[in-house]
Scaffold this active site. Structure first.
Site, PDB file in Angstrom:
ATOM      1  N   GLU A 180       3.344   1.831  -5.479  1.00 39.90           N
ATOM      2  CA  GLU A 180       3.900   3.067  -6.055  1.00 39.90           C
ATOM      3  C   GLU A 180       5.341   2.939  -6.561  1.00 39.90           C
ATOM      4  O   GLU A 180       6.186   3.786  -6.272  1.00 39.90           O
ATOM      5  CB  GLU A 180       3.803   4.210  -5.031  1.00 39.90           C
ATOM      6  CG  GLU A 180       2.384   4.409  -4.507  1.00 39.90           C
ATOM      7  CD  GLU A 180       2.244   5.569  -3.530  1.00 39.90           C
ATOM      8  OE1 GLU A 180       3.262   6.170  -3.154  1.00 39.90           O
ATOM      9  OE2 GLU A 180       1.089   5.866  -3.146  1.00 39.90           O
ATOM     10  N   GLU A 297      -8.222   2.983  -3.016  1.00 45.16           N
ATOM     11  CA  GLU A 297      -8.082   4.107  -2.066  1.00 45.16           C
ATOM     12  C   GLU A 297      -8.937   5.293  -2.499  1.00 45.16           C
ATOM     13  O   GLU A 297      -8.523   6.459  -2.387  1.00 45.16           O
ATOM     14  CB  GLU A 297      -6.609   4.525  -1.961  1.00 45.16           C
ATOM     15  CG  GLU A 297      -5.673   3.386  -1.596  1.00 45.16           C
ATOM     16  CD  GLU A 297      -4.218   3.807  -1.392  1.00 45.16           C
ATOM     17  OE1 GLU A 297      -3.941   5.014  -1.265  1.00 45.16           O
ATOM     18  OE2 GLU A 297      -3.352   2.908  -1.357  1.00 45.16           O
TER      19      GLU A 297
HETATM   20  C1  XIL Z   1      -1.492   7.553   3.939  1.00 45.93           C
HETATM   21  C2  XIL Z   1      -2.293   7.529   5.236  1.00 45.93           C
HETATM   22  O1  XIL Z   1      -3.647   7.760   4.939  1.00 45.93           O
HETATM   23  C3  XIL Z   1      -1.770   8.572   6.192  1.00 45.93           C
HETATM   24  O2  XIL Z   1      -2.405   8.448   7.449  1.00 45.93           O
HETATM   25  C4  XIL Z   1      -0.268   8.419   6.373  1.00 45.93           C
HETATM   26  O3  XIL Z   1       0.216   9.463   7.169  1.00 45.93           O
HETATM   27  C5  XIL Z   1       0.448   8.402   5.034  1.00 45.93           C
HETATM   28  O4  XIL Z   1      -0.124   7.412   4.199  1.00 45.93           O
HETATM   29  N1  XIL Z   1      -1.228   6.117  -0.939  1.00 45.93           N
HETATM   30  C6  XIL Z   1      -1.139   4.995  -0.158  1.00 45.93           C
HETATM   31  C7  XIL Z   1      -1.521   5.059   1.269  1.00 45.93           C
HETATM   32  O5  XIL Z   1      -0.833   3.907  -0.681  1.00 45.93           O
HETATM   33  O6  XIL Z   1      -0.781   4.163   2.074  1.00 45.93           O
HETATM   34  C8  XIL Z   1      -1.386   6.456   1.820  1.00 45.93           C
HETATM   35  O7  XIL Z   1      -1.903   6.477   3.147  1.00 45.93           O
HETATM   36  C9  XIL Z   1      -2.114   7.438   0.934  1.00 45.93           C
HETATM   37  C10 XIL Z   1      -1.534   7.428  -0.450  1.00 45.93           C
END
Ligand code: XIL
Length: 392
Positions: A180, A297
């Protein structure tokens, strides 16, 4: 159902099988806490979705990897969840336990237990592992701001990648090296997130530094740039997508070791904007640079779906899976599809109400397995999309 039970299923008598199947039907009307103990006793999953019917069997037939993010607490405490992972997936990624805030309790210590046990589990079950992530502006430990500064940031970053990457060297399919890094509202011509502490301390060079260090440490891991909100055919995602493409082009032109683009794919149901032209543009852009593409994701947020009818909601979510994956898997570039979690039991979309603004009282159902680990319509949409993909 465990993998060994699946193997023995063909050998049990018809009467035994019917008795087990009746057990499944009986669970439907049982309260959740009782159903959990029934599951623990080993009630079988519905026929046809395990073994040769599993996601991983269908993915492997197309040369694809399919997996999910693994929540450490669930992994530790719930044998049924571990069985589901082993049964369904050929790749996993830790949801949080490789992030700085979890892995680095103090500046000098590392808490490797959760990541170690997931990596060992994956090894034992022939699964690959993604590493997530080395560099992110979020999930930094509380000590970070008071300890890391312009003078030591470079060393902190390099040491972190050397220590963590070195520990899992040879065991990681792909690392999300930088997560990101693009943020259009920060208003730079290159789209970089200048509000990231890493940018503030090291300038734009932190990205190349992280990738070069990662390559030195684990030359066989596929080094990935991972980002979100780059999927849709709207102006906002379009701008971010263009900046991501410009970043990865610039990196390749400068000889930075980059092997893959991770498209997070946190997508939504109930909207009006699609994701066909933009998604193709993104995947084709990565392809032109010789990169692999991973959907890292995937989940479908259904907060905007008006109907309260669960079957209807599930159908709408499944349709979003279908149409998204149809575009994403059209060509041979996408090599892995991972959802962010496996079961609705622990999706991040249900933590607090941040992602449930329109329906705060309603839990989201964004994943291929419901809260009791039964396959949802999204499971079947995902499996069908894997079947439709060309072999790669
Ligand atoms: C999220 C997790 O799912 C949560 O449990 C945590 O509190 C915050 O992070 N993009 C990403 C992930 O790259 O690492 C994130 O994961 C969700 C958004």
């Amino acid at each position: 159902m465990t993998a060994s039970m699946t193997k023995t299923k063909n050998r049990i008598t018809r009467r035994q099988w019917l008795r087990q199947a009746a057990g499944v039907a009986a669970t439907a009307a049982t309260p959740l806490f009782l159903r959990q103990s029934a599951l623990a006793a080993g009630s079988p999953a519905p026929e046809g979705t395990t073994g040769p019917g599993s996601l991983k069997a269908h993915a492997a037939a197309r040369g694809l990897l399919t997996g999910c993010a693994v929540n450490a607490a669930l992994f530790r405490d719930d044998e049924n969840f571990r069985n589901l992972l082993a049964e369904q997936y050929n790749i996993v990624v830790p949801e949080n336990c490789l992030k700085w805030n979890i892995l680095r309790p103090t500046p000098d210590t590392y808490a490797f237990e959760d990541a170690d046990s997931l990596v060992a589990f994956a090894e034992a079950h022939g699964m690959k592992v993604r590493g997530h992530n080395f560099v992110w502006h979020q999930a930094l430990p509380t000590w970070f701001a008071g300890t890391v500064n312009k003078d030591n940031a470079r060393k902190m970053l390099v040491d972190h990648i050397r220590t963590v990457g070195g520990r899992y060297k040879g065991k990681i399919h792909s690392w999300d090296v930088v997560n990101e890094a693009i943020w259009i509202p920060d208003n730079r011509p290159d789209g970089l997130r200048s509000s990231s502490p890493w940018f503030e301390m090291l300038g734009p060079g932190y990205i190349d530094l992280a990738f070069r260090t990662a390559r030195e440490v684990d030359p066989n891991a596929l080094l990935t740039y991972n980002d979100y909100s780059i999927e849709y055919d709207n102006d906002e995602d379009g701008k971010k997508r263009a900046a991501v493409l410009a970043l990865i082009r610039r990196m390749k032109a400068d000889g930075v070791p980059l092997d893959a683009l991770g498209i997070q794919s946190h997508i939504k149901a109930g909207g009006t904007v699609g994701f066909h032209q933009g998604l193709r543009e993104l995947i084709d852009g990565a392809k032109a640079l010789g990169l692999q593409v991973f959907l890292t994701e995937l989940d479908v947020n259904d907060d905007a779906v008006a109907t309260e009818d669960i079957a209807e909601r599930d159908k709408i979510v499944a349709e979003v899976y279908r149409s998204y994956l149809e575009t994403a898997l059209e060509g041979p570039e996408v090599k892995a599809v991972l959802t962010w979690g496996a079961s609705d039991r622990n999706t991040w979309l249900n933590k607090g109400t941040k992602f449930r603004k329109q329906h705060p009282d309603r839990l989201q159902r964004p994943l291929p397995f419901d809260a009791d680990y039964a396959p949802t319509p999204a499971f079947f949409a995902l499996r069908q999309a894997l079947d439709k993909a060309k072999k790669r």
